[in-house]
Scaffold this motif. Structure first.
Motif, mmCIF file in Angstrom:
data_model
loop_
_atom_site.group_PDB
_atom_site.id
_atom_site.type_symbol
_atom_site.label_atom_id
_atom_site.label_comp_id
_atom_site.label_asym_id
_atom_site.label_seq_id
_atom_site.Cartn_x
_atom_site.Cartn_y
_atom_site.Cartn_z
ATOM 1 N N MET A 1 0.828 -1.212 0.000
ATOM 2 C CA MET A 1 0.000 0.000 0.000
ATOM 3 C C MET A 1 0.863 1.264 0.000
ATOM 4 O O MET A 1 0.532 2.258 -0.653
ATOM 5 C CB MET A 1 -0.920 -0.008 1.232
ATOM 6 C CG MET A 1 -1.806 1.216 1.354
ATOM 7 S SD MET A 1 -2.936 1.122 2.780
ATOM 8 C CE MET A 1 -1.937 1.861 4.068
ATOM 9 N N LEU A 2 2.001 1.197 0.736
ATOM 10 C CA LEU A 2 2.832 2.393 0.899
ATOM 11 C C LEU A 2 4.049 2.406 -0.025
ATOM 12 O O LEU A 2 4.926 3.268 0.094
ATOM 13 C CB LEU A 2 3.287 2.506 2.360
ATOM 14 C CG LEU A 2 2.147 2.699 3.379
ATOM 15 C CD1 LEU A 2 2.682 2.595 4.802
ATOM 16 C CD2 LEU A 2 1.454 4.048 3.160
ATOM 17 N N LEU B 1 -8.322 3.596 7.045
ATOM 18 C CA LEU B 1 -7.578 3.475 5.788
ATOM 19 C C LEU B 1 -8.264 4.181 4.624
ATOM 20 O O LEU B 1 -7.758 4.127 3.492
ATOM 21 C CB LEU B 1 -7.347 1.990 5.450
ATOM 22 C CG LEU B 1 -6.534 1.210 6.482
ATOM 23 C CD1 LEU B 1 -6.195 -0.179 5.949
ATOM 24 C CD2 LEU B 1 -5.240 1.947 6.857
ATOM 25 N N ALA B 2 -9.376 4.858 4.892
ATOM 26 C CA ALA B 2 -10.093 5.551 3.815
ATOM 27 C C ALA B 2 -9.190 6.483 3.009
ATOM 28 O O ALA B 2 -9.290 6.523 1.771
ATOM 29 C CB ALA B 2 -11.300 6.303 4.393
ATOM 30 N N PRO B 3 -8.277 7.221 3.652
ATOM 31 C CA PRO B 3 -7.431 8.144 2.874
ATOM 32 C C PRO B 3 -6.556 7.449 1.831
ATOM 33 O O PRO B 3 -6.051 8.114 0.925
ATOM 34 C CB PRO B 3 -6.526 8.784 3.950
ATOM 35 C CG PRO B 3 -7.274 8.630 5.236
ATOM 36 C CD PRO B 3 -8.023 7.335 5.104
ATOM 37 N N TYR B 4 -6.367 6.146 1.932
ATOM 38 C CA TYR B 4 -5.485 5.443 0.995
ATOM 39 C C TYR B 4 -6.240 4.890 -0.210
ATOM 40 O O TYR B 4 -5.635 4.310 -1.118
ATOM 41 C CB TYR B 4 -4.712 4.333 1.721
ATOM 42 C CG TYR B 4 -3.892 4.885 2.863
ATOM 43 C CD1 TYR B 4 -2.636 5.432 2.642
ATOM 44 C CD2 TYR B 4 -4.410 4.906 4.159
ATOM 45 C CE1 TYR B 4 -1.905 5.983 3.683
ATOM 46 C CE2 TYR B 4 -3.688 5.449 5.204
ATOM 47 C CZ TYR B 4 -2.431 5.991 4.970
ATOM 48 O OH TYR B 4 -1.722 6.540 5.978
ATOM 49 N N ALA C 1 -5.647 0.584 -0.465
ATOM 50 C CA ALA C 1 -5.883 -0.142 0.791
ATOM 51 C C ALA C 1 -6.765 -1.374 0.589
ATOM 52 O O ALA C 1 -7.176 -2.011 1.554
ATOM 53 C CB ALA C 1 -6.502 0.801 1.820
ATOM 54 N N GLN C 2 -7.027 -1.724 -0.674
ATOM 55 C CA GLN C 2 -8.007 -2.784 -0.966
ATOM 56 C C GLN C 2 -7.751 -4.082 -0.201
ATOM 57 O O GLN C 2 -8.659 -4.658 0.397
ATOM 58 C CB GLN C 2 -8.008 -3.056 -2.472
ATOM 59 C CG GLN C 2 -9.188 -3.904 -2.920
ATOM 60 C CD GLN C 2 -9.133 -4.204 -4.424
ATOM 61 O OE1 GLN C 2 -8.249 -3.745 -5.134
ATOM 62 N NE2 GLN C 2 -10.096 -4.988 -4.878
ATOM 63 N N ALA C 3 -6.499 -4.542 -0.199
ATOM 64 C CA ALA C 3 -6.206 -5.827 0.460
ATOM 65 C C ALA C 3 -6.395 -5.720 1.968
ATOM 66 O O ALA C 3 -6.916 -6.645 2.607
ATOM 67 C CB ALA C 3 -4.789 -6.278 0.130
ATOM 68 N N LEU C 4 -5.979 -4.604 2.549
ATOM 69 C CA LEU C 4 -6.124 -4.450 4.002
ATOM 70 C C LEU C 4 -7.600 -4.299 4.377
ATOM 71 O O LEU C 4 -8.040 -4.839 5.407
ATOM 72 C CB LEU C 4 -5.309 -3.254 4.504
ATOM 73 C CG LEU C 4 -3.780 -3.397 4.395
ATOM 74 C CD1 LEU C 4 -3.079 -2.142 4.928
ATOM 75 C CD2 LEU C 4 -3.271 -4.630 5.145
#
Lengths: 302, 302
Positions: free
Chosen positions: A66-67, A280-283, A287-290
């Motif tokens: 994600m990052l 995790l909304a901002p990602y 962030a789909q997997a998380l």
């Protein structure tokens, strides 16, 4: 609905493929059985290989993805964390603790070998976790490696995972209220879940606001996981859960279900899922997997 | 002769004063007993505090002093190493291993508390060793801290201390020759002695030739220590040794004395002493405390 089902399917496929990759990586990084002391490496491999959801390495890997972190580093860090998790299972299964004969459907280490080898294999896995975490495979920057070691030691030490196990074996069921079992979960299993996403962040150049978001996510996820466990013990299908259900109630165990009621526990889990998703909304899409892990944890039947 | 006696006296004073300083430092750095899990921190303190020669921290400190290292860093590193050493004693004493009731004249941790707490206190001390080693107290440079963690994990892992314990509990006495008991010693106790001087060197900017000299010194010292132990079991004074003597022969144990003969063992220890002294000859007067340790190990009566 079709869309949701196919997303779920693809999430489960992704989890399984990742677990296979973690298994292969563990096989590479665990010590080889050689010399007069080969049996301890064999016992470590017996304990660590051959199954498991590998949820903790999955969280490290997906946070790094994600990052934009390095996935090879994430795999090494994930393997180190899994070694630490497996050590805790080996020691928790010992006759002087939970005295379990089976783990993941096969004899526990002290049943397959003996108690002394189980203690030493656990010690070996714990030590190997720190060896991997301090190695260049974990990160190219030694400052990050030292930080990972420090954070892992804190998460798994006496004010984290070990402390949680102490509470679990020493505090009587009738002295446990919601605050205590929440604290117990946060220490015994929550601390390593939190470490998983933090470590994924640290190796990916996460900023303090990223780490704060990851902590909110993983704290909610870890607690939701425990509550779902308690719910499954009440209404799960024994065949799917893979172990006897109704065991907690029979033992008079204080669980989130016994303390909050079944509906209360379900509502609490739902709220925690919302908290985790919101963190995790901002990602966005990254962030789909998380986020998929939140759904997986809340909906899992085993 | 008077000179030698006064040097010896001053060495023993220095060792005792250092042991007191290590005791005070351990008291500061060990976790405080708090919360529902206080008992595990209590058990860790019970195991780690209240005596012992503190030879490993002494070697870290005196190596750092010889090479001009920071003594505060050396104390933190020495405490981390001592935590790791004490964990190994707690787990080795367990009923499933050596089943010892006494350690340093008081009940072992599993006798004073119970087996589960002894396993967890050992796990806690092992984990705390790495927490201290990765902390800024161990060194200001994170690259040194990561290296210390890596070296400690290797020295204490399955190809070091843990492996040595596995050999000790699994290889029958009648299958042990000089090569095997030498290897056993090098792994079970030698690896941590070697780490002690290497760590003292690493935090003091030691160059590769310094590390090589320190390795030669500590390998010889560690083996000499074991041989002296075996000699004391044959000809020591039980009152001075503090435990029953003649125990090894009664048990049919393979020792350096049983394999080399008493004179052979003494000659081997003397040669190792020469090797250790020669390794530090280039450091002259600065090596006084480390050279004094060679005399101490060869001449000790307990």
């Amino acid at each position: 609905m079709l869309h949701k089902t196919s997303l779920e399917t693809s999430y489960r496929d992704h989890l399984r493929v990742t677990a296979d990759a973690v298994e292969a990586a563990l096989d590479r990084v665990l010590p080889a059985p050689t010399g007069h002391h080969a049996v301890v490496a064999e016992a470590m491999r017996y304990a660590a290989l051959g199954g498991g959801k590998r949820l903790r390495p999955f969280l490290v890997l997906e946070t790094a993805r994600m990052l934009g972190g390095d996935m090879d580093h994430a795999m090494t860090v994930g393997c180190a964390l899994e070694c630490l998790h497996v050590y805790s299972l080996v020691h928790d299964d010992l006759p002087c603790m939970d005295d379990d004969d089976l783990r993941r459907g096969k004899p526990t280490v002290h049943r397959r070998y003996d108690e002394a080898i189980a203690v030493l294999a656990g010690d070996g896995l714990l030590t190997h976790a720190f060896e991997l975490m301090a190695s260049e495979g974990a990160h190219i920057d030694p400052a990050i490696r030292a930080r990972l070691v420090l954070e892992l030691a804190r998460a798994s030490g006496t004010n984290g995972m070990i402390g949680g196990q102490v509470v679990d074996i020493t505090v009587a069921e009738n002295e446990r209220d919601t605050a205590l079992i929440t604290q117990l979960q946060a220490m015994k299993t929550g601390a390593l879940i939190r470490f998983a996403t933090k470590a994924g962040g640290l190796i990916s150049g996460a900023q303090p606001h990223d780490i704060a978001a990851l902590d909110r996510y993983s704290d909610a996820l870890g607690l939701a996981f425990q509550i779902r466990d308690d719910i499954l013990d009440v209404e799960g299908d024994a065949a799917l859960v893979g172990k006897a259900v109704g065991k907690d109630a029979d033992l008079g165990k204080a669980t989130f279900v016994s303390l909050l009621g079944l509906d209360g526990a379900k509502e609490k889990a739902r709220q925690l899922g919302e908290t985790a998703r919101a963190a995790l909304a901002p990602y966005g899409e990254k962030a789909q997997a998380l986020v998929g892990t939140v759904d997986f944890v809340l909906e899992r039947q085993h």
